[in-house]
Design a protein around this motif. Structure first.
Motif, PDB file in Angstrom:
ATOM      1  N   THR A  19      47.351  73.309  37.167  1.00 31.46           N
ATOM      2  CA  THR A  19      47.082  73.624  37.849  1.00 31.46           C
ATOM      3  C   THR A  19      45.023  73.478  38.564  1.00 31.46           C
ATOM      4  O   THR A  19      44.822  72.534  39.001  1.00 31.46           O
ATOM      5  CB  THR A  19      47.090  75.010  38.656  1.00 31.46           C
ATOM      6  N   ILE A  25      53.602  71.316  35.777  1.00 28.35           N
ATOM      7  CA  ILE A  25      52.814  71.735  37.036  1.00 28.35           C
ATOM      8  C   ILE A  25      52.219  73.546  36.770  1.00 28.35           C
ATOM      9  O   ILE A  25      50.871  73.874  37.428  1.00 28.35           O
ATOM     10  CB  ILE A  25      52.582  71.238  38.770  1.00 28.35           C
ATOM     11  N   MET A  38      49.351  73.263  46.695  1.00 30.09           N
ATOM     12  CA  MET A  38      48.809  74.433  46.023  1.00 30.09           C
ATOM     13  C   MET A  38      47.402  75.023  45.999  1.00 30.09           C
ATOM     14  O   MET A  38      47.169  76.188  46.061  1.00 30.09           O
ATOM     15  CB  MET A  38      48.375  73.182  44.665  1.00 30.09           C
TER      16      MET A  38
END
Length: 157
Positions: free
Chosen positions: A60, A54, A128
């Motif tokens: 992302t 990721i 995130m």
């Protein structure tokens, strides 16, 4: 001129909402455990394994593009600037393999494909989001630090 780590830390200018001690203690404990477990044959570090997946250049941004709604391939491609179609295909497959997104094929002529976040991918958004917000706040500080570093390197010859 030599800049020590302490001086660099003082100039970081980025503050955390959580006291440094608790965050640092958690990471120190995690790292100590990581070092102990890394000696076990066959142990795969989950941090390295998933951050490789990721934390690459495109994942992302692709996950962020799918946060609002499912998108077709071409819409993801338009949403993520500068990615090639080949790299988009590879990254989508990798995210699908890791269970972060799902691929839905519709029986139309020609067939259409839509990508959407899975429950696992959706669960990543909050963390995130914190990282993306940190990057937005910290980017000017990092740019200044780079300029200082480069100036010192240039002066050192």
């Amino acid at each position: 001129m030599v800049v020590s780590h302490n001086e660099a830390e003082k100039s970081a200018e980025v503050t955390s909402k959580e006291p440094h001690g608790s965050v640092r203690a958690r990471f120190a404990a995690y790292f100590a455990d990581w070092q102990r477990r890394s000696l076990v044959e066959g142990w795969v570090c989950p941090t390295r394994d998933l951050l490789d997946s990721i934390g690459d250049t495109w994942s992302t941004l692709i996950l962020m593009s799918l946060a609002a709604k499912p998108l077709r391939f071409s819409a993801v491609w338009r949403a993520v600037p500068d990615i090639s179609k080949r790299m988009l295909t590879q990254t989508l497959r990798s995210l699908e393999r890791d269970g972060m997104i799902s691929r839905h094929v519709f029986a139309t002529k020609p067939p259409s494909v839509e990508y959407r976040l899975t429950e696992l991918g959706d669960s990543l958004l909050e963390s995130m989001s914190a990282l993306v917000e940190w990057t937005e706040r910290s980017h000017p500080v990092v740019l200044r630090a780079r300029m200082r570093f480069d100036a010192l390197e240039d002066a050192a010859g």
